[in-house]
Write a protein that holds these residues in place. Structure first.
Motif, PDB file in Angstrom:
ATOM      1  N   ALA A  43       0.829  -1.210   0.000  1.00 40.36           N
ATOM      2  CA  ALA A  43       0.000   0.000   0.000  1.00 40.36           C
ATOM      3  C   ALA A  43       0.861   1.257   0.000  1.00 40.36           C
ATOM      4  CB  ALA A  43      -0.970  -0.021   1.167  1.00 40.36           C
ATOM      5  N   GLN A 183     -27.312  19.353   2.393  1.00 41.30           N
ATOM      6  CA  GLN A 183     -27.556  17.903   2.486  1.00 41.30           C
ATOM      7  C   GLN A 183     -28.678  17.635   3.479  1.00 41.30           C
ATOM      8  OE1 GLN A 183     -23.143  17.160   3.010  1.00 41.30           O
ATOM      9  NE2 GLN A 183     -23.813  15.205   2.210  1.00 41.30           N
ATOM     10  N   VAL A 184     -28.695  18.435   4.545  1.00 41.85           N
ATOM     11  CA  VAL A 184     -29.759  18.328   5.545  1.00 41.85           C
ATOM     12  C   VAL A 184     -30.170  19.735   5.938  1.00 41.85           C
ATOM     13  CG1 VAL A 184     -30.395  17.445   7.813  1.00 41.85           C
ATOM     14  CG2 VAL A 184     -28.580  16.343   6.532  1.00 41.85           C
ATOM     15  N   LYS A 186     -32.143  21.628   8.859  1.00 42.89           N
ATOM     16  CA  LYS A 186     -32.691  21.370  10.185  1.00 42.89           C
ATOM     17  C   LYS A 186     -34.103  21.950  10.289  1.00 42.89           C
ATOM     18  CE  LYS A 186     -30.395  19.970  13.202  1.00 42.89           C
ATOM     19  NZ  LYS A 186     -30.244  18.546  13.638  1.00 42.89           N
ATOM     20  N   PRO A 187     -34.957  21.324  11.103  1.00 45.46           N
ATOM     21  CA  PRO A 187     -36.354  21.785  11.198  1.00 45.46           C
ATOM     22  C   PRO A 187     -36.484  23.264  11.545  1.00 45.46           C
ATOM     23  CG  PRO A 187     -36.097  19.676  12.308  1.00 45.46           C
ATOM     24  CD  PRO A 187     -34.718  20.114  11.906  1.00 45.46           C
ATOM     25  N   VAL A 213     -23.081   5.174  -7.235  1.00 45.33           N
ATOM     26  CA  VAL A 213     -23.464   4.320  -8.350  1.00 45.33           C
ATOM     27  C   VAL A 213     -23.029   2.873  -8.159  1.00 45.33           C
ATOM     28  CG1 VAL A 213     -23.088   3.945 -10.810  1.00 45.33           C
ATOM     29  CG2 VAL A 213     -23.519   6.233  -9.963  1.00 45.33           C
ATOM     30  N   ASP A 214     -21.814   2.677  -7.577  1.00 45.78           N
ATOM     31  CA  ASP A 214     -21.285   1.327  -7.500  1.00 45.78           C
ATOM     32  C   ASP A 214     -21.799   0.543  -6.292  1.00 45.78           C
ATOM     33  OD1 ASP A 214     -19.756  -0.525  -8.927  1.00 45.78           O
ATOM     34  OD2 ASP A 214     -18.207  -0.430  -7.388  1.00 45.78           O
ATOM     35  N   ASP A 215     -22.446   1.251  -5.352  1.00 44.16           N
ATOM     36  CA  ASP A 215     -22.990   0.566  -4.196  1.00 44.16           C
ATOM     37  C   ASP A 215     -24.217  -0.231  -4.595  1.00 44.16           C
ATOM     38  OD1 ASP A 215     -21.173   1.600  -2.547  1.00 44.16           O
ATOM     39  OD2 ASP A 215     -22.485   3.044  -1.576  1.00 44.16           O
ATOM     40  N   LEU A 216     -24.324  -1.413  -4.017  1.00 47.50           N
ATOM     41  CA  LEU A 216     -25.571  -2.153  -4.197  1.00 47.50           C
ATOM     42  C   LEU A 216     -26.508  -1.707  -3.091  1.00 47.50           C
ATOM     43  CD1 LEU A 216     -24.138  -5.703  -4.945  1.00 47.50           C
ATOM     44  CD2 LEU A 216     -25.198  -4.149  -6.571  1.00 47.50           C
ATOM     45  N   ARG A 217     -27.646  -1.161  -3.463  1.00 43.97           N
ATOM     46  CA  ARG A 217     -28.586  -0.653  -2.464  1.00 43.97           C
ATOM     47  C   ARG A 217     -29.977  -1.203  -2.702  1.00 43.97           C
ATOM     48  NH1 ARG A 217     -27.789   5.438  -0.476  1.00 43.97           N
ATOM     49  NH2 ARG A 217     -25.554   5.660  -0.714  1.00 43.97           N
ATOM     50  N   LEU A 218     -30.751  -1.224  -1.636  1.00 42.25           N
ATOM     51  CA  LEU A 218     -32.151  -1.623  -1.769  1.00 42.25           C
ATOM     52  C   LEU A 218     -32.959  -0.501  -2.416  1.00 42.25           C
ATOM     53  CD1 LEU A 218     -32.484  -3.124   1.797  1.00 42.25           C
ATOM     54  CD2 LEU A 218     -32.666  -4.421  -0.313  1.00 42.25           C
ATOM     55  N   PHE A 219     -32.598   0.765  -2.064  1.00 36.64           N
ATOM     56  CA  PHE A 219     -33.304   1.927  -2.631  1.00 36.64           C
ATOM     57  C   PHE A 219     -32.325   2.806  -3.376  1.00 36.64           C
ATOM     58  CE2 PHE A 219     -35.416   0.832   1.360  1.00 36.64           C
ATOM     59  CZ  PHE A 219     -36.654   0.500   0.885  1.00 36.64           C
TER      60      PHE A 219
END
Lengths: 219, 363
Positions: A43, A183-184, A186-187, A213-219
């Protein structure tokens, strides 16, 4: 940066004695004087190295690197396979707020992510109290000031409010409206923004930069 | 305000309420706990505006009143006092916490700035806490902690025709628990409750207690004994999870749960920074392996029953462990379809719990 690929042996003398027997290795000599000897593995970690400040004595087939602590690195070059120098210039360094700056750049490239029909007029649009992140026009041609934050909090709404006050003094931007993008959001910031007629939009940084993109996700 | 209370009783009340306090809040009053004393009843409340926890305890009251004291400090002070009675006396200028030969003086925070605890009016149901607590324990961990996808930071409670469902997901895994016959919600009702609120509830919930749940349009409250937790609901629509639950899973591995967990934990030692571990599923065994270029590799075989086509699937070991830990029973079933499709972990004898897990793409 000098990069030498060579069949070499390396001897270190100092706090202990170490010997690297004959093999092909990469020797890096950085502009600040650091010398690092790498194998084709392991490495990021060099097999041996000497940090600056040091003195490199290049005797052709033999390099001797010494430092004020009395350490000594001796490299015997048996066969030089490559020897190149590159000027890397000044490194900008690691930006702590890199995400926010990158978010702004990504949104400038695709302002329609914020609202359909939005087009960019200019990044870092100047006002007399500092630049607003993005100045855009909506589909109806109305000016839109966009303030970009990692986390949308009350401070961001206050900052955008001040920009809008200054920008609305310009007759060409009289009807300008504002949008806080983060990204977020706040309320409390949502409530304050809405009470002042300022819009807010949450965006997904990973999606914008295509990292997800390369992540395998459910959503 | 003045009262005396046993240290351990007071410590428990302060600890529960202080978990909702917000030490870094811009409003200083939110870093405090509000004490309300009426007669012998003390109510201690902490709130960060999104989550509010109140704990009511019996004390020996001498003088009614209200005060706000710094949450972390007063909780730590009381916790560290010698066992026995603790006396707290407050005035506008100062508050005194004493026990035996110890005495602390605290500067109070103006109580009138403390937010009024919400009064939630809505449908109310009372259930036995045990099953509800177990269900929460099984699903809450799968909720996301990524505030940029707020909707996934909650747990969906949904009334289905056959009972109550709890669902949580962070988009890499999804935990699904059914309670057939339960009627906590009205028909068709779906609410998304912040997982943080439910985590705090499970920490305090007595499984033997009766739990009273009150649901309004925007808020929910949970009450048992002297404990009340109320939270805003997440208003965004929960993703359509039902379409993700696979019906056709050709490969099925049945394995001793504890043996499998122990082996994963050992092999995971070589899977640095949550790099994946591989599961090679074969006829009578599953081979676990992990490697990293700096340290080496680990391989372990575990006896298992496998039906289907031999295949290798890689998972994030943490997520795999989380799933195996919440599934009850001595044996578990791991169902797979292919190396890039969701896998399912479930108990051998029940369909009430499913843990859906996305594999990791490996070369």
């Amino acid at each position: 940066m000098r990069l030498v690929v060579a069949r070499c042996t390396v001897d270190y003398e100092g706090r202990l004695a170490a010997h690297l027997s004959e093999a092909v290795r990469l020797i890096m000599v950085k502009a600040d004087g650091c010398v690092a000897i790498h194998a084709d593995g392991g490495a990021y970690k060099p097999l041996n190295w000497m940090n600056a400040p040091n003195t490199l004595l290049d005797e052709g087939e033999r390099w001797v690197v010494t430092n004020p602590k009395g350490e000594r690195l001796t490299i015997e070059l048996l066969e030089v396979l490559a020897d190149e120098r590159h000027d890397l210039g000044i490194d900008p360094g690691l930006e702590k707020d890199g995400v926010e700056a990158h978010l702004q750049a990504l949104l400038a490239e695709s302002p329609e992510t914020i609202a359909e029909g939005l087009t960019l007029v200019r990044r870092e649009f100047p006002t007399d109290i500092g630049p607003v992140d993005l100045l855009c026009r909506d589909a109806a041609g109305v000016a839109v000031a966009v303030e970009v934050k990692r986390r949308g909090e009350i401070d961001g709404v206050e900052q955008l409010t001040r920009y809008l006050e200054r920008l609305s003094l310009d007759p060409l931007l009289r009807d300008i409206r504002g949008v806080l993008v983060a990204q977020v959001v706040k309320p409390q910031a949502r409530v304050l923004a809405e009470s002042r007629g300022i819009g807010w939009v949450e965006v997904d940084y990973d999606v914008l930069r295509g990292a997800a993109v390369d992540d395998l996700r459910l959503f | 305000m003045k009262f005396r209370c046993e240290r351990d009783v007071l410590t428990e009340a302060l600890s529960a309420a202080s978990r909702a306090a917000s030490p870094k809040a811009q409003l200083r009053v939110l870093s405090g706990l509000r004490f309300d004393l009426r007669g012998d009843q003390l109510v201690v409340t902490g709130s960060d505006l999104e989550l509010t926890i109140s704990s009511t305890v019996e004390v020996a009251g001498s003088e009614d009143g209200t005060a706000v004291l710094p949450a972390k400090l007063v909780t730590e002070i009381v916790r560290h006092l010698e066992p026995g009675a603790v006396e707290i006396e407050t005035s506008a200028e100062r508050s005194r916490v004493s026990s035996g030969r110890s005495e602390f003086t605290l500067l109070p925070i103006p109580a009138d700035e403390f937010p009024t605890p919400p009064e939630i009016e809505g449908e109310q149901v009372t259930i036995q806490a045990a099953d509800f607590a177990e269900g929460l324990r099984q699903v809450v961990g799968a909720a996301s902690t990524d505030e940029s996808r707020k909707v996934l930071t909650g747990v969906l409670l949904a009334a289905e025709t056959d009972g109550l469902r709890m669902v949580a997901t962070d988009s890499y895994r999804l935990a699904f628990r059914e309670f057939p016959g339960s009627s906590v919600l009205q028909a068709g009702q779906r609410v998304n409750v912040p997982s943080r609120a439910l985590q705090e509830l499970t920490r305090s919930l007595d499984p033997e207690a009766e739990l009273e749940i009150t649901l309004a349009d925007t808020m929910v409250s949970f009450r048992f004994g002297g404990f009340v937790l109320s939270s805003w609901l997440i208003r965004d629509e929960f993703p359509d999870y039902a379409k993700l639950i696979p019906t056709d899973m050709p490969n099925e591995l049945t394995v001793d749960r504890q043996v499998f967990l122990d082996a994963i934990r050992r092999v995971k030692l070589m899977a640095r920074n949550n790099s994946p571990i591989r599961l090679e599923m074969q006829d009578q065994a599953v081979r676990l392996s992990a490697q990293n270029p700096e340290d080496g590799e680990a391989v372990e075989d575990v006896d298992a029953k496998f039906v289907g086509s031999e295949l290798t699937v890689a998972f994030n070991p943490e997520y795999l462990i989380d799933g195996l830990e919440v599934v009850p029973g001595d044996e578990v079933v791991l169902q797979t379809r292919d190396p890039q499709k969701p896998a399912v972990i479930r108990p051998t004898e029940s369909q009430d719990l499913l843990y859906l897990l996305m594999p990791v793409r490996v070369s």
